[in-house]
Write an enzyme that holds these catalytic residues in place. Structure first.
Site, mmCIF file in Angstrom:
data_model
loop_
_atom_site.group_PDB
_atom_site.id
_atom_site.type_symbol
_atom_site.label_atom_id
_atom_site.label_comp_id
_atom_site.label_asym_id
_atom_site.label_seq_id
_atom_site.Cartn_x
_atom_site.Cartn_y
_atom_site.Cartn_z
ATOM 1 N N LYS A 123 46.963 92.721 63.058
ATOM 2 C CA LYS A 123 46.291 91.490 63.495
ATOM 3 C C LYS A 123 45.942 91.510 64.971
ATOM 4 O O LYS A 123 45.844 90.484 65.612
ATOM 5 C CB LYS A 123 47.169 90.274 63.181
ATOM 6 C CG LYS A 123 47.276 90.033 61.687
ATOM 7 C CD LYS A 123 47.832 88.671 61.389
ATOM 8 C CE LYS A 123 47.752 88.419 59.896
ATOM 9 N NZ LYS A 123 48.384 87.167 59.512
ATOM 10 N N ASN A 124 45.769 92.702 65.495
ATOM 11 C CA ASN A 124 45.509 92.837 66.913
ATOM 12 C C ASN A 124 44.003 92.995 67.155
ATOM 13 O O ASN A 124 43.378 93.907 66.633
ATOM 14 C CB ASN A 124 46.300 94.058 67.390
ATOM 15 C CG ASN A 124 46.007 94.443 68.797
ATOM 16 O OD1 ASN A 124 44.876 94.779 69.130
ATOM 17 N ND2 ASN A 124 47.005 94.411 69.628
#
Ligand SMILES: [Zn+2]
Lengths: 333, 337
Positions: B115-116
Site C-alpha cells: 500500500k505504498n
C-alpha cells in the site's frame, strides 16, 4: 431480516464525551514523547504532521501550545528556492501535498509573507498537464488529490489565475463514475477520500452545479454503517478519517442532515484514547495525529460547542478563511 | 499511517556504514534540526547511520553502484521516503542499470509494502522506461490475490491496460474475482471500465443486465452489484424504466419478501421514473402511492439511519408529481376552452 455488514461493535465502556484536555496534551506533546523510530519513519510527511497538529489545536483554541517561531522557521527551510515548492522536511524534494500543508499552517499563523509566495504559485503552475490534471511532483504521478491541492494552495495565496482552471475542471469531471462518485483518475473506483478532493475542488472553483448531487450524496450516505461510523468504499470498515471526508463532502453539498449525526458522534467519540488522548481510526485502535485532526474536524462539522467552526473544504478554522476573505461555494438545500 | 517494519530488518551481519572501509572517503551529514527543533528527537543508530550517508551522497550527487546499494538499505528502513526513490532513479539512469533486475527488486518491495504510493510509482516509471508491460498483469494479480481491494494495485493495473491496450482477457479475470467474492466493489468497477472501453451496445447491455441479475439472486443485499446495474442502465443511455424485465425482477424479489434497502431504493427509482412518464392518470396515482409506501417502509423499518434522506426523496417526488398534475390540468383546460 438482518443482513451481514462489515462493521465494529462499540461497547458501553467507550467514551461518550469529548476528552478535551487529553487531546490538547496529546497534540502538544506529539513528537516529544514519540519513540524515535516512529519519528524517523514519519519524516517524509512531517510538514503534514505539523499541519494536522496546528489545525487541531487551533480548533480547540489552544494554538499557543505550539512554538510558532520554530514552526515558521522550519517551513522556511523546507521551501525549495529553485522550484518554489515545499518539502515534507529539510533535505527532501518539494511536493504538492506538503506545499499545501505549509501554506495552510502559514495562513493559520497569518504570516504567508514568510515564504516566497510567487515561488509557490510558479511551482503549482509548473505541475499542471495539458489535459488539465496535476502532477504531485516532478516525477509525474497524477491523482485528483493533486488537483485539489493545486486550487486550494492557489486560492489561499490568491493566485488562482496562474493555472488553466477550465481545463483543471474538465479533468476532475472526467474522473466521475457512474455511481456519482470520483476516483483518483478516470475510471478509478469511487473512494470517499477522493470524492472529498473533487467536491472540495469544485467548491473552490465554483463549479458545484456540475455534480449529480442526488446520486453522489446518496452514495455518500450509504457509507454510514449501523455503528454510526462511515467507511470509504462499499464493504470496508468504518474509519474516523473517512467520517470526515464523507461528512465534509455532504456539508459542501448541503446534505449533512441526510445521515444520522447522533450515531456518527457516538462512533467518533468511541475512537478516543482515554489514556493518552488522541483519536484512532476506529474503536479500540491506537491514536495518531492524523485521525485526531479528522475526529475533531468531524465533531466541529456536527456543531460541537467546545470546538471552533471548521471550514469543510479547507479543513481549517473558518475564522482563518474569513480573515482571508475566501468564500467557498456551498450548496444549500 | 507508517508501515510497521522493524528496525532490525537489515541483515544480522550488517555493518554500519561508518565502519566500512569502502565508504571511508565519505563524510556523513547529520540531520540538521536547527537551534530550536520543533520536536526533540534522537534517531535510532542504524537509521541515523544509513541516512547520514544517504544525505552525504545526495549532497555530492554521487551516482555509483555503492550509492545504489545504499538506497536499497535506506528504502528497507523506510520504503515511504520518496526522496530516496527519486535519487535511486537518478542513479539507475546514470549508470544504465539492468532494469529487468530492478523490476524483480520492486516485486519484493511491493510484496512487503503493497500500500505504498512511492513504490508503485517507481514501478510505473521503470515499466515506462522499458516500454514493456509483460509482467504487470501478473504482478497486480498476485497483489490482488492477497487483498482484492488494494487501490494502488487496481490503479496500476488500469494504467497498464489502458497504456498498452491489454483489455482482451480482462473480463475473464474480473469474472473470476466476482465469482470468488460477489461483493468486491473494485472488481465491479473494473468490469465497468472494460465494458466502457468496448462500448455499450444493446447486446452488451442485455448481457450485463442478466449478469447482474444472476449475481443479485445469489446475494440480495449487495451494494456493489446494484450500483453496477444502475450504471449499466444509465450509461447504456436507456432510462431505467425502459427495461421492463428489470422492474419485473425487482417486483419478483419484493413479492418474495426480500427487503434489502438496495432493492427497495432501486424500486423507488424505477417507480418514480415510471410514474412521472405515465400518461394514464389512474396508473399514475397508483405508482405515486407505491413510491410513498416504499419510502415510508425505508423511513420506518428498512433504512432508519437514513430516514431524513428518504423523507427528502418522498417530499421532492410529491412536489414533482403535483407540478406535473398542474401542468396536465392546465393543458386540458386549454384544449376545451
Ligand atoms: Zn483512517
Amino acid at each position: 431480516m438482518a443482513f451481514i455488514v462489515n462493521d465494529v461493535d462499540i461497547s458501553a465502556a467507550e467514551p461518550k464525551e469529548l476528552l478535551f484536555d487529553k487531546h490538547v496534551e496529546y497534540i502538544a506533546n506529539h513528537g516529544n514523547d514519540q519513540n524515535d523510530f516512529e519519528y524517523c519513519m514519519t519524516e517524509f510527511l512531517r510538514m503534514s504532521g505539523i499541519y494536522w497538529g496546528v489545525t487541531a489545536l487551533d480548533l480547540m483554541q489552544q494554538l499557543e501550545k505550539l512554538d510558532r517561531k520554530s514552526i515558521v522557521e522550519f517551513i522556511k527551510k523546507c521551501q525549495c528556492p529553485t522550484s518554489g515548492g515545499v518539502a515534507a522536511c529539510e533535505g527532501h524534494d518539494p511536493h504538492m501535498l506538503y506545499t499545501l500543508s505549509a501554506v495552510q499552517i502559514l495562513c493559520i499563523y497569518d504570516c504567508l509573507d514568510q515564504i516566497d509566495v510567487a515561488g509557490v504559485a510558479r511551482y503549482v503552475a509548473s505541475l499542471q498537464q495539458p489535459d488539465g490534471s496535476f502532477f504531485g511532483d516532478k516525477w509525474g504521478e497524477v491523482d485528483t488529490r493533486f488537483s485539489f491541492c493545486a486550487v486550494a494552495i492557489l486560492t489561499l495565496i490568491n493566485k488562482l489565475d496562474v493555472i488553466n482552471v477550465p481545463k483543471a475542471v474538465e479533468f476532475v469531471m472526467s474522473c466521475c463514475n457512474a455511481d456519482g462518485g470520483f476516483g483518483s483518475k478516470p475510471n478509478a473506483e469511487s473512494h470517499a477520500g477522493l470524492i472529498y478532493c473533487c467536491v472540495g475542488f469544485l467548491s473552490i472553483t465554483n463549479q458545484l452545479h456540475r455534480l449529480d448531487c442526488e446520486k453522489l450524496a446518496w452514495w455518500l450516505c450509504e457509507r454510514q454503517l449501523p455503528s454510526g461510523g462511515l467507511n470509504g468504499r462499499p464493504e470496508k470498515l468504518p474509519d474516523v478519517c473517512y467520517s470526515w471526508w464523507v461528512l465534509a463532502s455532504l456539508t459542501i453539498m448541503g446534505r449533512l442532515h441526510w445521515i444520522s449525526s447522533d450515531k456518527l458522534k457516538v462512533f467518533i467519540l468511541s475512537c478516543q484514547d482515554t489514556d493518552t488522548g488522541g483519536f484512532s481510526d476506529r474503536t479500540g485502535n491506537l491514536p495518531d495525529i492524523f485521525h485526531t485532526l479528522f475526529g475533531l474536524g468531524a465533531l466541529s462539522l456536527l456543531g460541537h460547542d467546545k470546538l471552533l467552526k471548521v471550514n469543510p473544504t479547507f479543513c481549517m478554522p473558518q475564522y482563518v478563511l474569513d480573515k482571508l476573505k475566501i468564500n467557498t461555494q456551498i450548496i444549500s438545500v | 499511517m507508517s508501515d510497521n517494519s522493524s528496525d532490525e530488518e537489515l541483515a544480522p551481519d550488517w555493518i554500519p556504514y561508518r565502519q566500512r572501509s569502502d565508504w571511508a572517503d565519505v563524510t556523513p551529514i547529520e540531520q540538521d534540526d536547527g537551534e530550536n527543533p520543533v520536536v526533540v528527537i534522537s534517531y535510532s543508530e542504524k537509521f541515523k547511520d544509513v541516512y547520514d550517508y544517504f544525505r552525504a551522497i545526495l549532497a555530492s550527487s554521487e551516482k555509483s553502484t555503492r550509492a545504489l546499494e545504499l538506497t536499497r538499505d535506506a528504502l528497507r528502513l523506510n520504503a515511504a521516503n520518496y526522496t530516496v526513490w527519486q535519487y535511486r532513479r537518478d542513479i539507475l539512469k546514470a549508470l544504465g542499470c539492468n532494469l529487468q533486475q530492478e523490476l524483480q527488486y520492486i516485486d519484493d518491495v511491493i510484496s512487503d509494502n503493497p500500500k505504498n504510493y512511492q513504490v508503485w510509482h517507481h514501478r510505473r516509471v521503470i515499466v515506462e522506461w522499458l516500454n514493456d508491460p509483460s509482467d504487470e498483469l501478473r504482478l497486480t494479480e498476485s497483489v490482488l490475490s492477497m487483498d482484492s481491494k488494494n487501490y494502488h494495485a487496481w490503479q496500476h493495473r488500469q494504467w497498464a491496460i489502458k497504456t498498452f491496450n491489454l483489455y482482451d482477457n480482462e473480463l475473464e479475470y474480473v469474472d473470476r474475482l466476482i465469482s470468488e467474492d460477489v461483493r468486491n466493489n473494485s472488481a465491479w468497477n473494473q468490469r465497468f471500465f472494460v465494458l466502457k472501453h468496448f462500448g455499450f451496445t444493446p447486446e452488451v447491455i442485455q448481457r450485463e443486465i442478466q449478469y447482474a441479475v444472476n449475481r443479485i439472486r445469489l446475494i440480495k443485499n449487495n451494494e456493489s452489484v446494484w450500483n453496477f446495474l444502475g450504471g449499466i442502465l444509465h450509461d447504456g443511455g436507456a432510462s431505467i424504466s425502459q427495461h421492463e424485465e428489470v422492474l419485473a425482477f425487482c417486483e419478483e424479489l419484493y413479492n418474495n419478501n426480500v427487503r434489502s434497502p438496495y432493492l427497495i431504493a432501486f424500486l423507488i427509482d424505477l417507480c418514480q421514473e415510471k410514474c412521472l412518464r405515465e400518461e394514464n392518470a389512474e396508473s399514475r396515482e397508483a405508482l405515486g402511492r407505491r413510491v410513498a409506501e416504499l419510502c415510508d417502509g425505508m423511513i420506518r423499518e428498512h433504512d432508519v439511519i437514513r430516514k431524513k434522506y428518504w423523507q427528502y426523496v418522498v417530499d421532492s417526488f410529491q412536489l414533482k408529481l403535483n407540478r406535473l398534475k398542474a401542468n396536465n390540468d392546465g393543458e386540458r383546460n386549454d384544449g376545451t376552452s
